[in-house]
Design a protein around this motif. Structure first.
Motif, PDB file in Angstrom:
ATOM      1  N   TYR A 140      -0.523  -4.121  -2.717  1.00  0.00           N
ATOM      2  CA  TYR A 140       0.346  -4.931  -1.855  1.00  0.00           C
ATOM      3  C   TYR A 140      -0.272  -6.319  -1.641  1.00  0.00           C
ATOM      4  O   TYR A 140      -1.472  -6.438  -1.333  1.00  0.00           O
ATOM      5  N   ASN A 195      -0.340   1.899  -5.592  1.00  0.00           N
ATOM      6  CA  ASN A 195       0.358   0.639  -5.340  1.00  0.00           C
ATOM      7  C   ASN A 195      -0.631  -0.420  -4.859  1.00  0.00           C
ATOM      8  O   ASN A 195      -1.660  -0.101  -4.257  1.00  0.00           O
ATOM      9  N   THR A 222      -2.926   9.616   4.763  1.00  0.00           N
ATOM     10  CA  THR A 222      -2.700   8.197   5.036  1.00  0.00           C
ATOM     11  C   THR A 222      -2.289   7.443   3.782  1.00  0.00           C
ATOM     12  O   THR A 222      -1.407   6.574   3.823  1.00  0.00           O
ATOM     13  N   CYS A 223      -2.897   7.761   2.661  1.00  0.00           N
ATOM     14  CA  CYS A 223      -2.614   7.052   1.413  1.00  0.00           C
ATOM     15  C   CYS A 223      -1.730   7.873   0.467  1.00  0.00           C
ATOM     16  O   CYS A 223      -1.490   7.451  -0.673  1.00  0.00           O
ATOM     17  N   ILE A 272       1.171   6.379  -1.967  1.00  0.00           N
ATOM     18  CA  ILE A 272       1.044   4.930  -2.177  1.00  0.00           C
ATOM     19  C   ILE A 272      -0.298   4.563  -2.795  1.00  0.00           C
ATOM     20  O   ILE A 272      -0.644   3.383  -2.886  1.00  0.00           O
ATOM     21  N   ASN A 273      -1.029   5.558  -3.230  1.00  0.00           N
ATOM     22  CA  ASN A 273      -2.388   5.292  -3.706  1.00  0.00           C
ATOM     23  C   ASN A 273      -2.432   4.675  -5.105  1.00  0.00           C
ATOM     24  O   ASN A 273      -3.517   4.465  -5.639  1.00  0.00           O
ATOM     25  N   GLU A 310       5.171  -1.089   8.398  1.00  0.00           N
ATOM     26  CA  GLU A 310       5.910   0.180   8.294  1.00  0.00           C
ATOM     27  C   GLU A 310       4.923   1.337   8.266  1.00  0.00           C
ATOM     28  O   GLU A 310       4.153   1.508   9.205  1.00  0.00           O
ATOM     29  N   ASP A 311       4.912   2.121   7.205  1.00  0.00           N
ATOM     30  CA  ASP A 311       3.962   3.247   7.123  1.00  0.00           C
ATOM     31  C   ASP A 311       2.942   3.010   6.019  1.00  0.00           C
ATOM     32  O   ASP A 311       2.428   3.963   5.415  1.00  0.00           O
ATOM     33  N   ILE A 312       2.651   1.728   5.771  1.00  0.00           N
ATOM     34  CA  ILE A 312       1.746   1.375   4.672  1.00  0.00           C
ATOM     35  C   ILE A 312       0.383   0.959   5.236  1.00  0.00           C
ATOM     36  O   ILE A 312       0.284   0.123   6.133  1.00  0.00           O
ATOM     37  N   TRP A 327      -0.815  -2.150   7.520  1.00  0.00           N
ATOM     38  CA  TRP A 327      -0.196  -3.356   6.994  1.00  0.00           C
ATOM     39  C   TRP A 327       1.192  -3.538   7.599  1.00  0.00           C
ATOM     40  O   TRP A 327       1.424  -4.417   8.404  1.00  0.00           O
ATOM     41  N   CYS A 375      -4.478   1.361  -1.057  1.00  0.00           N
ATOM     42  CA  CYS A 375      -4.862   2.496  -0.217  1.00  0.00           C
ATOM     43  C   CYS A 375      -5.403   3.596  -1.119  1.00  0.00           C
ATOM     44  O   CYS A 375      -4.647   4.227  -1.873  1.00  0.00           O
ATOM     45  N   TYR A 386      -3.964   0.206   3.968  1.00  0.00           N
ATOM     46  CA  TYR A 386      -4.819  -0.151   2.827  1.00  0.00           C
ATOM     47  C   TYR A 386      -6.279  -0.092   3.291  1.00  0.00           C
ATOM     48  O   TYR A 386      -6.587  -0.322   4.457  1.00  0.00           O
TER      49      TYR A 386
END
Length: 284
Positions: free
Chosen positions: A175, A173, A166-167, A170-171, A140-142, A138, A160, A144
């Protein structure tokens, strides 16, 4: 004696002269007939005088009423279609809860085939969940790998959920993504709803994905041919092939889409599967 002879001859000449004048004189009736014109008798005669007819006044019609009898307006043609097509469409219209794997392969301008889509789809009403096999970047480092779509609100949220680094972090969140970029514009229901029955032909039946399917074919607006493998029970396409014929009448596949049906019908997809979890933090 001589005098008597001359007297007799004179008397004879007088008589002859008188008789000659009487025979040449016209009678009164003859004179009348020559002086009075004859009136033709039409009571029983076959010969009559010519009748002079007065021509009728020509009727001039308004331009809108003038029609060429030989060029009648064509009658509207009745449009017929195979009742099986309506049957399949009616069945698909009742299915708003189903799940499938979607894969799309297209032919590039160089003649090579490229897989341009590969994901799982869950549909319940106007809510859709799309799950990619591999996470997508998506910013930066995000990343999904799941997208929750609301067709009515036209919103898309990415999550994600894949296990691994990888996730990580942020799993939980969600977006907000670009809806137009993530919208699922091709589904079995959309395909069936867009069919024009009078332009579609039923060409046969076979088995695909171990299910009985009805083959439908028609010409696309671009002039190519499209073939659908429609599930006979649910009325949903399991495969869509768009092709053209080359100079040898061989089929050249341009697009090949498959909808590998996992399940369909009430209870197949739950509300919780097509909505962002309540405990997720939504970020812009």
């Amino acid at each position: 004696m001589k005098n008597m002879f001359l007297y007799a001859m004179g008397l004879l000449l007088a008589v002859l002269l008188l008789i000659g004048c009487s025979s040449t004189a016209p009678s009164s009736n003859t004179a009348l007939s020559n002086t009075t014109p004859a009136i033709p008798d039409t009571s029983g005669s076959a010969i009559t005088g010519a009748i002079i007819s007065v021509p009728e006044e020509e009727v001039i019609k308004p331009i809108a009423e003038i029609k060429d009898e030989a060029q009648e307006e064509p009658k509207e043609e009745l449009s017929f279609y195979n009742p099986k097509i309506k049957e399949l469409r009616d069945r698909s219209a009742q299915v708003d809860n189903y799940e499938y794997y979607y894969k799309s392969t297209v032919m590039t301008s160089t003649g090579l085939y490229l897989d341009d889509a590969n994901y799982q789809v869950k549909i319940k009403g106007e809510k859709i969940k799309k799950t990619y096999i591999e996470p997508k970047f998506w910013k930066e480092d995000i990343f999904y790998d799941e997208v929750y779509l609301d067709v009515v609100q036209e919103t898309a949220y990415g999550v994600c959920s894949k296990l691994g680094i990888t996730c990580e972090g942020i799993n939980h969140n969600a977006y907000k993504l670009d809806y137009a970029a993530e919208d699922v514009t091709i589904t079995p229901r959309i395909i069936m709803d867009g069919l024009i029955p009078t332009q579609v032909k039923v060409t046969g039946e076979t088995y695909y994905q171990k299910r009985k399917v009805i083959l439908l074919e028609f010409t696309t607006p671009e002039g190519n041919q499209e073939r659908l493998f429609v599930d006979d029970f649910y009325g949903l396409p399991l495969r869509q092939v768009i092709f053209r014929l080359n100079e040898d009448d061989d089929e050249v596949v341009l697009v090949d889409r498959t909808f590998n049906l996992i399940g369909a019908g009430s209870g197949t997809v739950k509300n919780s599967e097509v909505n962002v979890p309540n405990d997720f933090e939504v970020a812009g």
